[in-house]
Design an enzyme around this catalytic site. Structure first.
Site, PDB file in Angstrom:
ATOM      1  CE  LYS A  71     -20.434  49.690  27.814  1.00 25.19           C
ATOM      2  NZ  LYS A  71     -19.323  50.617  27.997  1.00 25.19           N
ATOM      3  CE  LYS A  95     -24.266  55.480  19.070  1.00 23.25           C
ATOM      4  NZ  LYS A  95     -22.874  55.949  19.126  1.00 23.25           N
ATOM      5  CE  LYS A 107     -19.376  59.412  23.980  1.00 20.12           C
ATOM      6  NZ  LYS A 107     -19.574  58.222  23.152  1.00 20.12           N
ATOM      7  CB  THR A 191     -16.986  51.368  16.001  1.00 18.99           C
ATOM      8  OG1 THR A 191     -17.025  51.349  17.435  1.00 18.99           O
ATOM      9  CG2 THR A 191     -17.893  52.472  15.499  1.00 18.99           C
ATOM     10  CG  ASN A 222     -10.446  52.066  16.576  1.00 22.24           C
ATOM     11  OD1 ASN A 222      -9.818  51.156  16.070  1.00 22.24           O
ATOM     12  ND2 ASN A 222     -11.554  51.866  17.255  1.00 22.24           N
ATOM     13  CB  SER A 350     -19.134  48.060  24.866  1.00 22.89           C
ATOM     14  OG  SER A 350     -17.935  48.774  24.664  1.00 22.89           O
TER      15      SER A 350
END
Length: 417
Positions: A71, A95, A107, A191, A222, A350
């Site tokens: 992810k 994380k 990533k 987030t 954002n 997510s």
């Protein structure tokens, strides 16, 4: 004066090494967890609006998938490098583990400057990049999400491209999508909402009150803009903000709703009425109680860490603090809530989106925010308790928890064949 460029992957590996040493991990386990599992580099053509064909380079790195599918976000930036993507993939592994969601870390990134590309060029770039990395993608293997300079529209193009290859819709292959095609309520603010929960918990830990706290937020994308709004609503006094154009400062407090409107209308914060203009560098050294770096890696360095006046740093960005800065700030008694905990709200929601897409059953925004609140609060408490138990700082507390969880999964699964 020449500034030493810090390699983010070196930082990520050094942080892991310290945790591995404290945990007493075996040589074999250290060797496995130090390296990414897979790295894909792709070079691909995109037809530009004027008929030219330009070549672009993209990456997708999977660090570890022993706790679940890979992810991690996709960023479009001229600064993208393989080592940056490796570091971000490793941080994603920790994380996901620190908040206890069943994903491994990945990533991706494309070397480009989307600010100079038309919507058509961006769509063709997004679709071609998705096609090139589709060998890795899948709802049970690798699930991308938005990151720097990518948004729900880019995710929609990526999901559609993957679905076209399959011959049917696969909404669970991408998260951060628009609501119309299987996105989740609350994802855009996730987030920043996580940052707000973590900031609230850290303020309580330090016996501070929101209404007596001054805040500086670096970055007004954002995450940074929504964080500024949520902390303002929580009662904090936001005294400094910045975006790519520079910083704005008012020791009496910035009108955050006005800043949001101004930024939307003018495309930048520079020139905001009722605030003085300062550089991004000066912004980090402003007098404040709480500093929220929400921009890029390596913003707090050995060069400026001694001048940081904040008592509490909440890492809303990935890797904003170098190893040297970390040492200096810890010696000075500054409390740092690490990125792998502070900004985990995005990947948590997510995860919710992925679950909803897989079961074709959707939750309300209230349910999403409540579940996020529970996970972030529980994770903060676990990290704080681990740090206290091991007489260390919150970063190492988070790493000890996360690395131990990934190591346990790796140990139980064993080495194949």
């Amino acid at each position: 004066m020449t500034t030493h460029v810090v390699n983010p992957y070196d930082v990520a590996v050094a942080q892991f090494d310290e945790a591995a040493e404290r945990l007493g991990l075996s040589q074999a386990m250290r060797a496995i967890l130090r390296k990414p599992k897979r790295e894909l580099t792709v070079n691909f053509p995109v037809r530009m609006d004027d008929g030219r064909v330009e070549m672009f380079t993209g990456y997708r790195v999977q660090h570890n998938i022993n706790r679940g599918p890979a992810k991690g976000g996709i960023r479009f930036s001229p600064e993208v490098s393989l080592d940056e993507v490796r570091a971000l993939a490793m941080w994603m592994t920790w994380k996901c583990a620190v908040v206890g969601i069943p994903f491994g870390g990945a990533k991706g990134g494309v070397l480009c400057d989307p600010h100079y590309m038309s919507p058509g060029e961006l769509e063709r770039l997004s679709r071609r990049y998705t096609t090139e990395i589709s060998v890795l993608l899948g709802p049970n293997s690798d699930i991308p999400a938005p990151d720097m300079n990518t948004n729900p529209q880019v995710m929609a193009w990526m999901m559609d491209t993957y679905s076209m290859h399959q011959g049917y819709s696969v909404p669970a292959v991408i998260t951060g999508k628009p609501l119309a095609i299987g996105g989740s309520e609350g994802r855009l603010e996730a987030t920043a909402r996580g940052v707000r929960v973590i900031t609230r918990e850290a303020i309580r830990m330090l016996d501070m009150l929101p209404e007596s706290c001054s805040v500086v937020v670096q970055g007004f994308g954002n995450v940074g803009s929504i964080t500024a709004r949520l902390l303002h609503e929580m009662g904090c006094k936001v005294v400094g903000l910045s975006d790519i154009s520079g910083g704005v400062y008012n020791p009496e407090g910035i009108d955050v709703p006005l800043a949001l409107r101004y930024s939307k209308e003018h495309g930048q914060l520079y020139g905001l009425p009722g605030a003085q203009m300062i550089t991004n560098q000066a912004l980090l050294e402003l007098p404040c109680d709480i500093l929220v770096p929400a921009a890029l890696e390596n913003q707090l360095t050995g060069e400026n860490a001694g001048r940081v006046k904040a008592r509490l740093i909440i890492e809303a960005a990935n890797g904003p603090t170098t190893l040297e800065a970390d040492r200096i700030l810890n010696q000075r008694g500054v409390t740092i809530v690490p990125d792998i905990l502070a900004n985990a709200g995005g990947v948590t929601v997510s995860y919710f989106e992925w679950v909803q897409d897989l079961q074709h059953l959707f939750w309300t925004e209230q349910e999403i925010n409540q579940r996020l609140e529970e996970i972030m609060t529980r994770s903060f408490v676990a990290v704080r308790e681990k740090a206290q138990e091991q007489a260390t700082n919150l970063r190492m507390g988070a790493y000890l928890l996360a690395v131990a969880r990934v190591a346990e999964a790796t140990e139980i699964r064993g080495v194949y064949p």
